[in-house]
Design an enzyme around this catalytic site. Structure first.
Site, PDB file in Angstrom:
ATOM      1  N   HIS A   1     -13.164  -2.615 -10.525  1.00  0.00           N
ATOM      2  CA  HIS A   1     -11.670  -2.878 -11.896  1.00  0.00           C
ATOM      3  C   HIS A   1     -12.368  -2.735 -13.196  1.00  0.00           C
ATOM      4  O   HIS A   1     -13.470  -2.505 -13.476  1.00  0.00           O
ATOM      5  CB  HIS A   1     -12.096  -4.845 -11.831  1.00  0.00           C
ATOM      6  CG  HIS A   1     -10.800  -5.394 -12.580  1.00  0.00           C
ATOM      7  ND1 HIS A   1     -10.541  -5.237 -13.562  1.00  0.00           N
ATOM      8  CD2 HIS A   1      -9.794  -6.448 -11.795  1.00  0.00           C
ATOM      9  CE1 HIS A   1      -9.854  -5.909 -14.275  1.00  0.00           C
ATOM     10  NE2 HIS A   1      -9.138  -6.468 -13.121  1.00  0.00           N
TER      11      HIS A   1
ATOM     12  N   ASP B   1     -20.213  -8.396 -10.570  1.00  0.00           N
ATOM     13  CA  ASP B   1     -18.627  -8.621 -11.102  1.00  0.00           C
ATOM     14  C   ASP B   1     -18.817 -10.272 -10.373  1.00  0.00           C
ATOM     15  O   ASP B   1     -18.414  -9.425  -8.977  1.00  0.00           O
ATOM     16  CB  ASP B   1     -18.236  -7.384 -11.167  1.00  0.00           C
ATOM     17  CG  ASP B   1     -16.718  -8.441 -11.296  1.00  0.00           C
ATOM     18  OD1 ASP B   1     -16.519  -9.825 -11.185  1.00  0.00           O
ATOM     19  OD2 ASP B   1     -15.545  -7.403 -11.689  1.00  0.00           O
TER      20      ASP B   1
ATOM     21  N   GLN C   1     -14.598 -12.215  -8.129  1.00  0.00           N
ATOM     22  CA  GLN C   1     -13.481 -12.194  -7.100  1.00  0.00           C
ATOM     23  C   GLN C   1     -14.305 -12.962  -6.080  1.00  0.00           C
ATOM     24  O   GLN C   1     -13.844 -13.248  -4.449  1.00  0.00           O
ATOM     25  CB  GLN C   1     -12.749 -11.095  -6.339  1.00  0.00           C
ATOM     26  CG  GLN C   1     -11.770 -10.404  -7.288  1.00  0.00           C
ATOM     27  CD  GLN C   1     -10.168 -11.519  -7.177  1.00  0.00           C
ATOM     28  OE1 GLN C   1     -10.344 -12.109  -6.339  1.00  0.00           O
ATOM     29  NE2 GLN C   1     -10.046 -11.322  -8.554  1.00  0.00           N
TER      30      GLN C   1
ATOM     31  N   LYS D   1      -9.228 -18.348 -12.443  1.00  0.00           N
ATOM     32  CA  LYS D   1      -9.569 -17.393 -10.674  1.00  0.00           C
ATOM     33  C   LYS D   1     -10.205 -18.604 -10.350  1.00  0.00           C
ATOM     34  O   LYS D   1      -9.752 -18.263  -8.198  1.00  0.00           O
ATOM     35  CB  LYS D   1      -9.736 -16.292 -10.740  1.00  0.00           C
ATOM     36  CG  LYS D   1      -9.575 -14.531 -11.066  1.00  0.00           C
ATOM     37  CD  LYS D   1      -9.399 -13.739 -11.444  1.00  0.00           C
ATOM     38  CE  LYS D   1      -9.323 -12.811 -12.396  1.00  0.00           C
ATOM     39  NZ  LYS D   1      -8.174 -12.113 -11.541  1.00  0.00           N
TER      40      LYS D   1
ATOM     41  N   CYS E   1      -5.263  -3.205 -11.945  1.00  0.00           N
ATOM     42  CA  CYS E   1      -6.461  -2.348 -12.693  1.00  0.00           C
ATOM     43  C   CYS E   1      -7.745  -2.262 -11.763  1.00  0.00           C
ATOM     44  O   CYS E   1      -8.724  -2.008 -12.428  1.00  0.00           O
ATOM     45  CB  CYS E   1      -6.961  -3.991 -13.560  1.00  0.00           C
ATOM     46  SG  CYS E   1      -5.944  -4.569 -14.950  1.00  0.00           S
TER      47      CYS E   1
HETATM   48  C1  LIG Z   1     -12.966  -8.326  -9.693  1.00  0.00           C
HETATM   49  C2  LIG Z   1     -12.350  -8.301 -11.376  1.00  0.00           C
HETATM   50  N1  LIG Z   1     -12.805  -8.245 -12.307  1.00  0.00           N
HETATM   51  C3  LIG Z   1     -12.931  -8.035 -12.749  1.00  0.00           C
HETATM   52  C4  LIG Z   1     -11.653  -9.082 -13.561  1.00  0.00           C
HETATM   53  C5  LIG Z   1     -11.185  -9.415 -15.009  1.00  0.00           C
HETATM   54  O1  LIG Z   1     -10.956 -10.733 -14.646  1.00  0.00           O
HETATM   55  P1  LIG Z   1     -10.572 -11.139 -16.505  1.00  0.00           P
HETATM   56  O2  LIG Z   1      -9.102 -10.935 -16.933  1.00  0.00           O
HETATM   57  O3  LIG Z   1     -10.440 -12.825 -16.486  1.00  0.00           O
HETATM   58  O4  LIG Z   1     -11.274 -10.867 -17.737  1.00  0.00           O
HETATM   59  C6  LIG Z   1     -10.703  -9.576 -12.588  1.00  0.00           C
HETATM   60  C7  LIG Z   1      -9.125  -9.625 -13.367  1.00  0.00           C
HETATM   61  O5  LIG Z   1      -8.120  -9.472 -11.654  1.00  0.00           O
HETATM   62  C8  LIG Z   1     -11.049  -8.833 -11.524  1.00  0.00           C
HETATM   63  O6  LIG Z   1     -10.400  -9.360  -9.502  1.00  0.00           O
END
Ligand SMILES: Cc1ncc(COP(=O)(O)O)c(C=O)c1O
Length: 441
Positions: A152, A229, A232, A255, A397
């Site tokens: 992401h 990260d 998910q 999430k 993203c």
């Molecule tokens: C794998 C992953 N990393 C980072 C993020 C970023 O999360 P946030 O927008 O809540 O900071 C997301 C959000 O879709 C994500 O799915």
């Protein structure tokens, strides 16, 4: 290195899971799901973007405002003490949920801020902040920061920028043809120059589960810091950061049934205590003079200014709800729904699963990306919405990953604990009508 599941995840179908009756009971806690969209019952399959919140979460935030609202770590009066207790209890609850010590959880606005916090702290160290203790975070030309081809943007751009600020080189682990992470390549890319290895636990596009323990061990074997990260994974499977052997992790409350505006950074306590702060101001200092300041240990050194108190309490309530429901059983249910989506979608003419095929021997969650031949994903999304089915369309993203997949955008359905088999069937029914609706032969 094996290309199999993370140590805390098992193959679909082998795990205990929620029963359909339990899922019906769970749904009653989410009043938002009980509505019609465009004349059809709402089928919410976009939890990968933002999950829904059960009543108990916003009631907990509201209860805080009704009974104890005041600033934490500041006042000596009774309400301020009560607010501080509840705020710190929330931290302990969330720490337990992910296998961390309470001093190892720093509140942030979201995962994006948590990942930037690490990058800016290393950057500040490189600029000379933090004294001798911070030597180990300083980067220089010749050092390497490694991410993966499936990240992401939140776990990609902060590292590109950190490399640009410090003169380090940014590299990435490529994907195999089937879009799984190439762990053989990882073993040759990660080496003595690597200082940071950043990778996602679960791809937000493909739903693939990476082998965290193996990647963390690889980082450790060359003396690099591992950054996970967990956006998910924290919502969808049991987690034990300490057991997985990672140095840092990030996740977002919205999430995992929590409110927006709250996320967390996990860091091993001895690292957080030595890292220079990223934001400066009130509540993070021990002493200040007109030309100098000293900082508190972690987590407070990273929590400048008035905090997100009701959101932290809401997130703690959300993770208690998840724990009481049972993370292993939630994971099992989502894998079951994911399998149903994969099998159903791959049987539809003109519909392609992106990434490994439905029968591939890989570990995944209940997130499924697909393409409908001849129809742009935005049109697919709008048609599904006209049937009450909410999915995500776009590059989610993860633009480099989409380039690798050979598409500019995709449609992604992502299930959570409140989705039913009927939700999946409604998705499949709607997708089966897309091509006819747009006149594609
Ligand atoms: C794998 C992953 N990393 C980072 C993020 C970023 O999360 P946030 O927008 O809540 O900071 C997301 C959000 O879709 C994500 O799915």
């Amino acid at each position: 290195m094996p290309n199999t599941a993370a140590s805390n995840s098992v193959q679909a179908g082998q795990q205990e899971r929620l029963s359909p009756a339990e899922v019906e009971r769970i749904r009653a806690d989410f009043p938002i799901l009980d509505q019609e969209i465009n004349g059809h019952p709402l089928v919410y399959l976009d939890s990968g973007a933002t999950s829904q919140t059960p009543e108990c979460v916003w009631e907990a935030s509201q209860h805080f405002y009704e009974t104890a609202n005041s600033a934490v770590h500041r006042g000596a009066h009774t309400l301020a003490v009560e607010a501080t207790d509840r705020f710190e209890d929330a931290r302990s609850t969330v720490a337990r949920f992910v296998g961390a010590g309470e001093r190892e959880i720093v509140w942030t606005s979201n995962a994006t801020e948590a990942l930037n916090l690490i990058a800016y702290s290393f950057s500040n160290a490189t600029a000379g902040a933090g004294g001798p203790e911070a030597d180990r975070f300083r980067l220089a030309p010749g050092d390497e920061i490694v991410a993966t081809g499936m990240e992401h943007h939140a776990n990609l751009i902060p590292w590109q920028e950190l490399a640009a600020r410090t003169g380090a080189t940014f590299r990435w682990i490529p994907l195999r043809e089937d879009a799984t992470l190439d762990l053989e390549a990882a073993a040759s890319i990660v080496g003595p120059r690597t200082r940071i290895l950043a990778f996602t636990h679960v791809s937000n596009v493909l739903g693939l589960v990476n082998d965290v323990a193996a990647l963390a061990a690889l980082a450790r074997s060359v003396g690099a810091y591992s950054v996970l990260d967990a956006c998910q994974s924290a919502p969808h499977m049991p987690l034990d950061f300490a057991g997985l052997g990672i140095d840092f992790a990030a996740f977002s409350g919205h999430k995992m049934l929590g409110p927006t505006g709250i996320g967390a950074l996990y860091g091993r306590a001895e690292l957080l205590d030595a890292m220079p702060p990223f934001l400066f101001g009130g509540s993070m200092i021990t002493t200040v003079s007109l030309d100098h300041a000293e900082f508190l240990p972690a987590p407070q050194r990273f929590e400048a200014g008035t905090q997100r108190i009701s959101q932290a309490i809401g997130l703690a309530t959300a993770v208690s709800y998840l724990s009481e429901t049972g993370m292993g059983r939630i994971e099992g249910w989502e894998q079951h729904l994911g399998k149903r989506m994969l099998n159903g979608l791959s049987e539809l003419p003109g519909v392609r699963i992106l990434g490994p095929s439905a029968d591939a021997d890989v570990s995944r969650t209940g997130t499924v990306p697909f393409a409908v031949d001849g129809v742009h994903p935005h049109d697919v999304g709008q048609f599904l919405d006209s049937r009450g089915v909410a999915v995500r369309v776009g590059h989610h993203c993860a633009e480099p990953l989409h380039k690798f997949l050979g598409v500019s955008a995709s449609t992604r359905a992502s299930a959570y604990l409140y989705n039913t088999e009927a939700d999946v069937d409604a998705l499949l029914n709607a997708v089966s009508d897309v091509r006819a609706f747009f006149g594609v032969k």
